[in-house]
Design an enzyme around this catalytic site. Structure first.
Site, PDB file in Angstrom:
ATOM      1  N   VAL A 158       7.661   8.583   2.192  1.00 29.53           N
ATOM      2  CA  VAL A 158       8.923   7.865   2.288  1.00 29.53           C
ATOM      3  C   VAL A 158       8.759   6.492   2.931  1.00 29.53           C
ATOM      4  O   VAL A 158       9.439   5.526   2.559  1.00 29.53           O
ATOM      5  CB  VAL A 158       9.971   8.718   3.052  1.00 29.53           C
ATOM      6  CG1 VAL A 158       9.557   8.953   4.488  1.00 29.53           C
ATOM      7  CG2 VAL A 158      11.352   8.076   2.982  1.00 29.53           C
ATOM      8  N   ASP A 159       7.839   6.339   3.891  1.00 31.56           N
ATOM      9  CA  ASP A 159       7.721   5.076   4.624  1.00 31.56           C
ATOM     10  C   ASP A 159       7.294   3.918   3.715  1.00 31.56           C
ATOM     11  O   ASP A 159       7.980   2.890   3.622  1.00 31.56           O
ATOM     12  CB  ASP A 159       6.730   5.230   5.783  1.00 31.56           C
ATOM     13  CG  ASP A 159       7.166   6.276   6.793  1.00 31.56           C
ATOM     14  OD1 ASP A 159       8.383   6.384   7.027  1.00 31.56           O
ATOM     15  OD2 ASP A 159       6.305   6.984   7.337  1.00 31.56           O
ATOM     16  N   SER A 160       6.158   4.076   3.053  1.00 26.76           N
ATOM     17  CA  SER A 160       5.680   2.996   2.189  1.00 26.76           C
ATOM     18  C   SER A 160       6.592   2.807   0.979  1.00 26.76           C
ATOM     19  O   SER A 160       6.726   1.693   0.460  1.00 26.76           O
ATOM     20  CB  SER A 160       4.243   3.257   1.744  1.00 26.76           C
ATOM     21  OG  SER A 160       4.116   4.498   1.081  1.00 26.76           O
ATOM     22  N   GLY A 181       3.566   0.786   5.286  1.00 23.60           N
ATOM     23  CA  GLY A 181       4.645   1.535   5.927  1.00 23.60           C
ATOM     24  C   GLY A 181       4.326   1.979   7.336  1.00 23.60           C
ATOM     25  O   GLY A 181       5.006   2.863   7.869  1.00 23.60           O
ATOM     26  N   GLY A 188       2.781   7.291  -1.301  1.00 20.52           N
ATOM     27  CA  GLY A 188       3.613   8.298  -1.947  1.00 20.52           C
ATOM     28  C   GLY A 188       4.621   8.907  -1.005  1.00 20.52           C
ATOM     29  O   GLY A 188       5.466   9.698  -1.421  1.00 20.52           O
ATOM     30  N   ALA A 190       0.856  -1.182   0.000  1.00 21.04           N
ATOM     31  CA  ALA A 190       0.000   0.000   0.000  1.00 21.04           C
ATOM     32  C   ALA A 190       0.893   1.233   0.000  1.00 21.04           C
ATOM     33  O   ALA A 190       1.567   1.514   0.996  1.00 21.04           O
ATOM     34  CB  ALA A 190      -0.910  -0.009   1.225  1.00 21.04           C
ATOM     35  N   MET A 191       0.929   1.974  -1.114  1.00 18.52           N
ATOM     36  CA  MET A 191       1.864   3.084  -1.281  1.00 18.52           C
ATOM     37  C   MET A 191       1.126   4.418  -1.237  1.00 18.52           C
ATOM     38  O   MET A 191       0.295   4.709  -2.098  1.00 18.52           O
ATOM     39  CB  MET A 191       2.621   2.941  -2.600  1.00 18.52           C
ATOM     40  CG  MET A 191       3.452   1.665  -2.690  1.00 18.52           C
ATOM     41  SD  MET A 191       4.402   1.574  -4.238  1.00 18.52           S
ATOM     42  CE  MET A 191       5.588   2.906  -3.979  1.00 18.52           C
ATOM     43  N   CYS A 208     -10.302   4.944   8.287  1.00 19.00           N
ATOM     44  CA  CYS A 208      -9.728   4.698   6.962  1.00 19.00           C
ATOM     45  C   CYS A 208      -8.962   3.376   6.953  1.00 19.00           C
ATOM     46  O   CYS A 208      -9.114   2.576   6.027  1.00 19.00           O
ATOM     47  CB  CYS A 208      -8.808   5.851   6.575  1.00 19.00           C
ATOM     48  SG  CYS A 208      -8.067   5.677   4.935  1.00 19.00           S
ATOM     49  N   LEU A 250      -4.145   4.464  -3.473  1.00 19.13           N
ATOM     50  CA  LEU A 250      -5.578   4.747  -3.488  1.00 19.13           C
ATOM     51  C   LEU A 250      -5.834   6.217  -3.770  1.00 19.13           C
ATOM     52  O   LEU A 250      -5.251   7.094  -3.138  1.00 19.13           O
ATOM     53  CB  LEU A 250      -6.210   4.381  -2.140  1.00 19.13           C
ATOM     54  CG  LEU A 250      -6.045   2.938  -1.674  1.00 19.13           C
ATOM     55  CD1 LEU A 250      -6.772   2.736  -0.349  1.00 19.13           C
ATOM     56  CD2 LEU A 250      -6.552   1.965  -2.723  1.00 19.13           C
ATOM     57  N   CYS A 285      -5.761  13.846   5.789  1.00 17.74           N
ATOM     58  CA  CYS A 285      -5.538  14.070   4.362  1.00 17.74           C
ATOM     59  C   CYS A 285      -6.582  14.951   3.699  1.00 17.74           C
ATOM     60  O   CYS A 285      -6.268  15.683   2.774  1.00 17.74           O
ATOM     61  CB  CYS A 285      -5.429  12.726   3.633  1.00 17.74           C
ATOM     62  SG  CYS A 285      -6.920  11.697   3.681  1.00 17.74           S
TER      63      CYS A 285
END
Length: 381
Positions: A32-34, A145, A30, A27-28, A121, A53, A218
């Site tokens: 740095v962690d993922s 992440g 965007g 699950a990205m 979420c 997503l 977000c």
């Protein structure tokens, strides 16, 4: 090293396959962690599939530059996938996100609660719909992440706090079910600091290595909850009275949605001898009730929608002696949990807490050690 130390016949994700034969959906967001998770697994030779997503209309007023899953972040996730050579997909979850997260967020505020949409979420979108999508893609597991640890215990996978207490996200993941935990992996949970994550990003040459962390919810620009709620629910900011605990009118307000339990500043009640705090919100009468600081102290908390992660059923004991967190920024406090059913309980704090608010999570922690035993939602009772 991965967060678990698997037997020699298992790969670094604890699965009995060679990495090349193990498909992992990452699950990205965007960030740095993922991105580091995806890059690390790709370098180890796993069959990585990146998924990002789209959670809302990027052109709408709700979106903002730098927010989680906004347009820039999708671009960044795609670029990392290109750099590391694995496929990347963007899935439109806008309607699901609005129905499962944003609408409840607005309605909860209108009802005088203080919701935590990031938990919903994770619960209703990422670890439900996205997890099912990962299975549809024939993935062996899904990695994220998040800073939390998954450890194998005698009864199966357990949820544990991250090694770095400053980055720990266990409060936001208490509703992860045992079935989901069996499928999920959290490769960053064992790291000692965020500096290690950024060092890995630099090592992999990722374009997001120095990208700042997202700070706000977000879909809430600049932390202005009230503006978002008024956009979603026109007329929500109706004025009303600010009253003391005896009902005497002390002033006027511009809408209950502008206030939270425990708030002191911004009440517009100058000239009083002692400071006053918001102790209750009554959306039905549009009243903000204020009182002295000691009126915020709470010892007994009703909790429902409990997700239990213990090895034995929640109702198998009359009492559970655990630590509980009632805010993500506060340390666990000693408490006694008394089950009322499989999903409801009364929580007695051994030391009263201030600012307990309906809509917040109450997360259960082992009295000693790092294990999380689930949690539930605080309500008025």
């Amino acid at each position: 090293m991965p967060l678990d130390t698997p037997p020699s016949e298992l790969n670094s994700l604890g699965l009995p396959k060679a990495p090349a034969d193990t498909r992992v959906v990452v699950a990205m967001s965007g960030g740095v962690d993922s991105s580091v998770v995806a890059a690390q697994l790709a370098e180890e030779g796993y069959d990585v599939v990146g998924v990002t997503l789209q959670l809302y209309d990027h052109g709408a007023a709700l979106a903002k530059k730098g927010a989680c899953c906004a347009g820039r972040d999708i671009h960044d996730a795609r670029r990392v996938a290109e750099e590391m050579g694995f496929p990347h997909y963007v899935l439109d979850y806008e309607n699901t996100f609005r129905e499962a997260v944003i609408d409840e967020f607005a309605d909860s505020y209108l009802a005088g609660a203080t919701p935590v949409p990031c938990i919903r979420c994770n619960e209703r979108v990422k670890f439900k719909d996205l997890l099912e999508t990962a299975k549809d893609l024939d993935a062996d597991c899904m990695a994220t992440g998040h800073y939390i640890q998954r450890k194998m215990g005698p009864a199966g996978p357990e949820l544990h706090s991250a090694a770095d207490a400053a980055r720990d996200q266990s409060y936001f993941l208490f509703s992860t079910t045992p079935e989901q935990l069996d499928y999920l992996r959290f490769p960053l949970g064992h790291l000692a600091s965020k500096a290690e994550t950024r060092a890995l990003a630099a090592r992999y040459g990722l374009s997001v290595a120095d990208k700042p962390d997202s700070q706000d919810i977000c879909f809430v620009p600049n932390g202005d909850y009230a503006a978002v709620i008024e956009k979603l629910r026109p007329g929500a900011g109706e004025p009303g009275d600010i009253v003391d605990m005896e009902g005497r009118v002390l002033g006027r307000h511009t809408g209950v949605i502008h206030y939270t339990i425990g708030q002191r500043r911004g009440l517009g009640l100058g000239g009083l001898a002692d400071p006053l705090y918001v102790v209750k919100l009554d959306p039905d009468t549009r009243r903000v009730i204020v009182g002295p600081k000691d009126a915020l102290s709470t010892r007994t908390i009703p909790v429902r929608e409990i997700n239990w992660l213990g090895d034995t059923p929640f109702t198998s004991q009359r009492e559970w002696h655990l630590g509980v967190k009632i805010r993500s920024t506060r340390p666990p406090r000693e408490a006694i949990l008394r089950p009322l059913s499989e999903t409801e309980a009364e929580v007695e704090l051994l030391t009263p807490e201030q600012g307990v608010s309906p809509g917040q999570a109450c997360v259960f922690y082992a009295s000693e050690g790092s294990r999380i035993f689930g949690g539930g939602w605080i309500w008025r009772g």
